[in-house]
Design an enzyme around this catalytic site. Structure first.
Site, mmCIF file in Angstrom:
data_model
loop_
_atom_site.group_PDB
_atom_site.id
_atom_site.type_symbol
_atom_site.label_atom_id
_atom_site.label_comp_id
_atom_site.label_asym_id
_atom_site.label_seq_id
_atom_site.Cartn_x
_atom_site.Cartn_y
_atom_site.Cartn_z
ATOM 1 N N CYS A 1 21.587 55.147 71.823
ATOM 2 C CA CYS A 1 22.355 54.315 72.742
ATOM 3 C C CYS A 1 22.835 53.034 72.071
ATOM 4 O O CYS A 1 24.014 52.691 72.117
ATOM 5 C CB CYS A 1 21.505 53.992 73.966
ATOM 6 S SG CYS A 1 22.330 52.882 75.097
ATOM 7 N N TYR B 1 31.788 64.471 78.218
ATOM 8 C CA TYR B 1 32.160 63.066 78.368
ATOM 9 C C TYR B 1 32.396 62.369 77.026
ATOM 10 O O TYR B 1 33.258 61.499 76.924
ATOM 11 C CB TYR B 1 31.153 62.314 79.259
ATOM 12 C CG TYR B 1 29.859 61.902 78.594
ATOM 13 C CD1 TYR B 1 29.721 60.637 78.046
ATOM 14 C CD2 TYR B 1 28.767 62.761 78.546
ATOM 15 C CE1 TYR B 1 28.533 60.244 77.448
ATOM 16 C CE2 TYR B 1 27.579 62.383 77.953
ATOM 17 C CZ TYR B 1 27.461 61.121 77.407
ATOM 18 O OH TYR B 1 26.282 60.736 76.817
ATOM 19 N N GLU C 1 37.748 48.781 98.584
ATOM 20 C CA GLU C 1 37.845 48.766 100.056
ATOM 21 C C GLU C 1 38.330 50.100 100.595
ATOM 22 O O GLU C 1 38.082 50.443 101.753
ATOM 23 C CB GLU C 1 38.733 47.613 100.543
ATOM 24 C CG GLU C 1 40.206 47.749 100.210
ATOM 25 C CD GLU C 1 41.024 46.538 100.687
ATOM 26 O OE1 GLU C 1 40.956 46.225 101.887
ATOM 27 O OE2 GLU C 1 41.713 45.921 99.849
ATOM 28 N N LYS D 1 30.138 52.579 71.621
ATOM 29 C CA LYS D 1 31.205 53.317 72.304
ATOM 30 C C LYS D 1 31.955 52.418 73.284
ATOM 31 O O LYS D 1 33.182 52.339 73.284
ATOM 32 C CB LYS D 1 30.578 54.530 73.020
ATOM 33 C CG LYS D 1 31.470 55.453 73.765
ATOM 34 C CD LYS D 1 31.629 55.174 75.233
ATOM 35 C CE LYS D 1 30.416 54.993 76.089
ATOM 36 N NZ LYS D 1 29.807 56.169 76.618
ATOM 37 N N HIS E 1 38.690 42.489 100.632
ATOM 38 C CA HIS E 1 40.134 42.590 100.444
ATOM 39 C C HIS E 1 40.658 41.457 99.558
ATOM 40 O O HIS E 1 40.202 40.336 99.709
ATOM 41 C CB HIS E 1 40.814 42.540 101.816
ATOM 42 C CG HIS E 1 42.286 42.735 101.744
ATOM 43 N ND1 HIS E 1 42.845 43.967 101.457
ATOM 44 C CD2 HIS E 1 43.307 41.861 101.897
ATOM 45 C CE1 HIS E 1 44.167 43.836 101.447
ATOM 46 N NE2 HIS E 1 44.474 42.567 101.708
ATOM 47 N N CYS F 1 26.063 54.609 73.601
ATOM 48 C CA CYS F 1 26.638 53.840 74.712
ATOM 49 C C CYS F 1 27.248 52.496 74.290
ATOM 50 O O CYS F 1 28.380 52.185 74.655
ATOM 51 C CB CYS F 1 25.584 53.523 75.764
ATOM 52 S SG CYS F 1 24.150 54.589 75.830
ATOM 53 N N ALA G 1 28.719 57.018 84.849
ATOM 54 C CA ALA G 1 30.107 56.661 84.545
ATOM 55 C C ALA G 1 30.549 57.466 83.339
ATOM 56 O O ALA G 1 29.730 57.830 82.492
ATOM 57 C CB ALA G 1 30.204 55.179 84.225
ATOM 58 N N GLU H 1 35.828 60.470 76.184
ATOM 59 C CA GLU H 1 35.797 59.030 75.900
ATOM 60 C C GLU H 1 36.441 58.722 74.554
ATOM 61 O O GLU H 1 37.222 57.774 74.426
ATOM 62 C CB GLU H 1 34.347 58.523 75.918
ATOM 63 C CG GLU H 1 33.759 58.515 77.319
ATOM 64 C CD GLU H 1 32.290 58.137 77.378
ATOM 65 O OE1 GLU H 1 31.819 57.765 78.458
ATOM 66 O OE2 GLU H 1 31.582 58.208 76.350
HETATM 67 P P1 FAD Z 1 17.398 58.275 71.263
HETATM 68 O O1 FAD Z 1 17.938 57.011 71.812
HETATM 69 O O2 FAD Z 1 18.332 59.208 70.612
HETATM 70 O O3 FAD Z 1 16.250 57.873 70.242
HETATM 71 C C1 FAD Z 1 15.588 58.800 69.456
HETATM 72 C C2 FAD Z 1 15.180 58.119 68.163
HETATM 73 O O4 FAD Z 1 14.230 58.930 67.490
HETATM 74 C C3 FAD Z 1 16.347 57.922 67.192
HETATM 75 O O5 FAD Z 1 16.423 56.561 66.826
HETATM 76 C C4 FAD Z 1 15.982 58.809 66.007
HETATM 77 O O6 FAD Z 1 16.400 58.261 64.771
HETATM 78 C C5 FAD Z 1 14.468 58.839 66.101
HETATM 79 N N1 FAD Z 1 13.831 60.016 65.493
HETATM 80 C C6 FAD Z 1 14.163 61.315 65.666
HETATM 81 N N2 FAD Z 1 13.296 62.099 65.011
HETATM 82 C C7 FAD Z 1 12.378 61.279 64.427
HETATM 83 C C8 FAD Z 1 11.216 61.504 63.639
HETATM 84 N N3 FAD Z 1 10.795 62.723 63.346
HETATM 85 N N4 FAD Z 1 10.521 60.423 63.192
HETATM 86 C C9 FAD Z 1 10.927 59.162 63.493
HETATM 87 N N5 FAD Z 1 11.999 58.897 64.254
HETATM 88 C C10 FAD Z 1 12.723 59.952 64.721
HETATM 89 N N6 FAD Z 1 24.034 57.332 77.906
HETATM 90 C C11 FAD Z 1 24.335 56.529 78.958
HETATM 91 O O7 FAD Z 1 23.488 56.349 79.844
HETATM 92 N N7 FAD Z 1 25.558 55.899 79.041
HETATM 93 C C12 FAD Z 1 26.502 56.036 78.085
HETATM 94 O O8 FAD Z 1 27.585 55.457 78.192
HETATM 95 C C13 FAD Z 1 26.217 56.864 76.969
HETATM 96 N N8 FAD Z 1 27.119 57.012 75.967
HETATM 97 C C14 FAD Z 1 26.814 57.762 74.877
HETATM 98 C C15 FAD Z 1 27.758 57.894 73.868
HETATM 99 C C16 FAD Z 1 27.479 58.652 72.757
HETATM 100 C C17 FAD Z 1 28.515 58.772 71.672
HETATM 101 C C18 FAD Z 1 26.216 59.313 72.654
HETATM 102 C C19 FAD Z 1 25.910 60.142 71.437
HETATM 103 C C20 FAD Z 1 25.276 59.202 73.643
HETATM 104 C C21 FAD Z 1 25.555 58.422 74.777
HETATM 105 N N9 FAD Z 1 24.637 58.290 75.828
HETATM 106 C C22 FAD Z 1 24.937 57.504 76.909
HETATM 107 C C23 FAD Z 1 23.343 59.018 75.822
HETATM 108 C C24 FAD Z 1 22.203 58.101 75.378
HETATM 109 O O9 FAD Z 1 22.507 57.522 74.138
HETATM 110 C C25 FAD Z 1 20.914 58.914 75.295
HETATM 111 O O10 FAD Z 1 20.692 59.566 76.529
HETATM 112 C C26 FAD Z 1 19.705 58.039 74.990
HETATM 113 O O11 FAD Z 1 19.874 57.325 73.797
HETATM 114 C C27 FAD Z 1 18.438 58.892 74.927
HETATM 115 O O12 FAD Z 1 17.338 58.114 74.554
HETATM 116 P P2 FAD Z 1 16.115 58.779 73.808
HETATM 117 O O13 FAD Z 1 15.052 57.728 73.751
HETATM 118 O O14 FAD Z 1 15.783 60.073 74.410
HETATM 119 O O15 FAD Z 1 16.638 59.126 72.349
#
Ligand code: FAD
Length: 455
Positions: free
Chosen positions: A43, A179, A442, A51, A437, A48, A342, A183
Site C-alpha cells: 500500500c 481496478y 444531494e 497510485k 446544496h 494505494c 473506491a 486506474e
Molecule cells: P502487503 O502490504 O503487501 O505487505 C506484505 C509485505 O510482506 C511486503 O512488504 C513484502 O515485501 C513482505 N514479504 C513478503 N514475503 C516476505 C518474506 N518471506 N519475508 C519477509 N517479508 C516478506 N488497497 C486499498 O485499500 N486501496 C487502494 O487504493 C489500493 N490500491 C492499490 C494499488 C495497487 C497498484 C496495488 C498493487 C494494491 C492496491 N491496494 C489498495 C491493495 C493493498 O495495497 C493491499 O490490500 C494491502 O497492501 C495488503 O496488505 P498486506 O499486509 O496483506 O500485504
C-alpha cells in the site's frame, strides 16, 4: 515449559503485519517483524499511496482545460515525469520512516530480511539465523500475476515497475480489466500517453454493478482511452525501443510499453508453509478461520495472503483483531460485509453494498433508483462528463442494499454511505435526510422515482 525467542514473529511489514506487530507489542508481547523489501508494504511503497499521487498528477491536465471556462488563461503548461517520480519517492520515504518509527516505538524488533518457516515454531532468516516464536503471523501480502506461458511476457511491466519508469512511453498497452488496470489507464491517459486497455472479458471491472461498469467504460472512451474488450494478447516481441503486441486473431500493433494488470496472487511461494503443515485454499491463499487462525493453531495469517477482501483497511483490521484475540484477551472477528470501496479511475468510483445483480439473486423484490447528470462544474467548463448515482433498495423492507457512484469524489461519498448502510438505512431515511446544496451528493437524497426498465 518450552521457551521461545519471541512471543510473536510477524513475516511481512505491510498494512496487516505492521498493525498486528504494533498492537501485539502494546499488549506486552515480545515481537519481531521481518520485511524483505521495504517497511510499509504494498500500500505504502507500491500500491494505494503512490497510485493516488499519480492519479492526482494526471488530473491536472483536465483541470487546466476546465479553468479556461472559468476565466483563467495560463501560459503553456508542461509536465515533467521525473519531477513527479522524485517527489512521489520523497513522500514514500517519509511514510516508510514513519512506519519504522511507529513499529519500533511500540517496542517491536524489526528484522530487514526475508523470513520463511522451518517448522510451526521456527523461522529461518535469509542470513541463515533461526529464531523461534510461540505465535507466527503470515502477513506476506500478494504479488502481481504474470501470464508466464505467454511468449515475450518478460518484456512487460507490472504495477511494481510502473511507479519507477524512467520516462513515459508515447503509447502503452495495459492488459487487464480490474481496478488496477483501470486506474493506471486513467493515470497514463491523463498524462498524455496514448493508452490501450485490453481485456479478455466482456466489460471492465467484473464484480462491480453493471451500470457502473458501462458508465465508466463510456467515460474512459470519451477521455481517449482505447478500450478493447473480448480480446487477449498471444505474444509480445521486442520492436525497436518498444514492443509489438499480437492479439488473438493475429492483429498486431506497436507500443512503447506493455503492462500486465492481470490480477494478484497470494505471496506463499517458498515460504515453507508445507513444512509447518499450513493448509492453502484452492486459490493458493492461506486458509484461515474467522479469527485468522490457520490450520496450525499457533500460526495465523492476515491480509492479502488470505485472499479475503484484498484492501488495506481490511488487512489493518484483520491484523488488529488478531493482536487483540491472541495477546489482548479479547477474541475479535472481522466483519467482512458491507466494505465501502473506491476505484480511483477517471471518473472515480465509490461503492458499497450489493450490486443490482447480486440483490436480484438475494431478495424477492428490488427497487432501483438512479440518475445520470452533468455535474455543476462541467456546465461552465463545458466538459462532456456525466456522473452516475444508483441506489439498490429491497422492495419489501425499503432497506438500501447498495449504493454505486461514478463521478468526482465518489470515494469520499462511499465512506459515509458505508456508515448509513451499516446502520440499516432505508430509502425513507435517505428521503428524510436534508440535502446539502449545491453538491452532487444531494442527488442521493432526492431520488424520488423508481427506475422503470426501458425508460
Ligand atoms: P502487503 O502490504 O503487501 O505487505 C506484505 C509485505 O510482506 C511486503 O512488504 C513484502 O515485501 C513482505 N514479504 C513478503 N514475503 C516476505 C518474506 N518471506 N519475508 C519477509 N517479508 C516478506 N488497497 C486499498 O485499500 N486501496 C487502494 O487504493 C489500493 N490500491 C492499490 C494499488 C495497487 C497498484 C496495488 C498493487 C494494491 C492496491 N491496494 C489498495 C491493495 C493493498 O495495497 C493491499 O490490500 C494491502 O497492501 C495488503 O496488505 P498486506 O499486509 O496483506 O500485504
Amino acid at each position: 515449559m518450552t521457551t521461545y525467542d519471541y512471543d510473536l514473529f510477524v513475516i511481512g511489514a505491510g498494512s496487516g503485519g505492521v498493525r498486528a506487530g504494533r498492537i501485539a507489542a502494546k499488549h506486552g508481547a515480545k515481537v519481531a517483524v521481518a520485511e524483505e523489501y521495504r517497511v510499509g508494504g504494498t500500500c505504502v511503497i507500491r500500491g494505494c499511496v503512490p497510485k493516488k499521487l499519480l492519479v492526482y498528477a494526471s488530473k491536472f491536465a483536465e483541470d487546466f482545460e476546465d479553468a479556461v471556462g472559468f476565466g483563467w488563461t495560463s501560459e503553456k503548461v508542461s509536465f515533467d515525469w521525473a519531477t513527479l517520480i522524485e517527489n512521489k519517492d520523497k513522500e514514500i520515504d517519509r511514510l516508510n520512516k514513519a512506519y519504522i518509527r511507529n513499529l519500533e516505538g511500540a517496542g517491536a524488533e524489526l528484522i530487514l530480511e526475508r523470513a520463511v518457516l522451518e517448522d510451526r515454531h521456527t523461522v529461518r532468516l535469509a542470513s541463515g539465523r533461526k529464531v523461534t516464536a510461540k505465535y507466527i503471523l503470515i502477513a506476506t501480502g500478494a504479488t502481481p500475476f504474470v501470464p508466464r506461458h505467454l511468449p515475450g511476457h518478460q518484456l512487460a511491466i507490472t504495477s511494481n515497475e510502473a511507479f519507477h519508469l524512467e520516462k513515459l512511453p508515447s503509447r502503452i498497452v495495459i492488459v487487464g480489466g480490474g481496478y488496477i488496470a483501470v486506474e493506471f489507464a486513467g493515470i497514463f491517459s491523463g498524462l498524455g500517453v496514448e493508452t490501450v486497455l485490453l481485456y479478455r472479458g466482456e466489460q471492465i471491472l467484473r464484480g462491480f454493478d453493471d451500470d457502473l461498469r458501462n458508465h465508466l467504460a463510456a467515460e474512459m472512451i470519451k477521455k481517449g482511452v482505447e478500450l478493447r474488450t473480448e480480446t487477449d494478447v498471444t505474444r509480445i516481441d521486442r520492436s525497436g525501443d518498444g514492443v509489438r503486441v499480437t492479439l488473438e486473431g493475429g492483429a498486431a500493433f506497436g507500443a512503447g510499453q506493455i503492462m500486465f494488470a492481470t490480477g494478484r496472487i497470494p505471496n506463499v511461494a517458498g515460504l515453507g508453509l508445507e513444512a509447518a503443515g499450513v493448509e492453502l485454499t484452492p486459490h493458493h491463499a492461506v486458509k484461515v478461520d474467522d479469527y485468522s487462525r490457520s490450520s496450525v493453531d499457533n500460526i495465523y495469517a492476515v491480509g492479502d495472503v488470505t485472499n479475503r477482501a484484498n484492501l488495506t483497511p481490511v488487512a489493518i483490521r484483520e491484523g488488529h483483531a488478531f493482536a487483540d484475540t491472541v495477546f489482548g484477551g479479547r477474541p475479535t472477528k472481522v466483519d467482512h460485509s458491507l466494505i465501502p470501496t473506491a476505484v480511483f479511475s477517471q471518473p472515480e468510483i465509490g461503492t458499497v453494498g450489493l450490486t443490482e445483480e447480486e440483490a436480484r439473486r438475494q431478495v424477492k423484490a428490488v427497487d432501483i433508483y438512479k440518475t445520470s447528470f452533468r455535474p455543476m462544474k462541467n456546465t461552465v467548463s463545458g466538459r462532456d462528463e456525466r456522473t452516475l448515482m444508483k441506489l439498490v433498495v429491497d422492495g419489501e423492507t425499503d432497506r438500501v442494499l447498495g449504493c454505486h457512484i461514478c463521478g468526482p469524489d465518489a470515494g469520499e461519498m462511499a465512506q459515509l454511505l458505508g456508515i448509513s448502510l451499516r446502520l440499516g438505512a432505508t430509502k425513507a431515511d435517505f428521503d428524510a435526510t436534508m440535502a446539502v446544496h449545491p453538491t452532487a451528493a444531494e442527488e442521493l437524497v432526492t431520488l424520488r422515482d423508481k427506475w422503470q426498465p426501458g425508460r
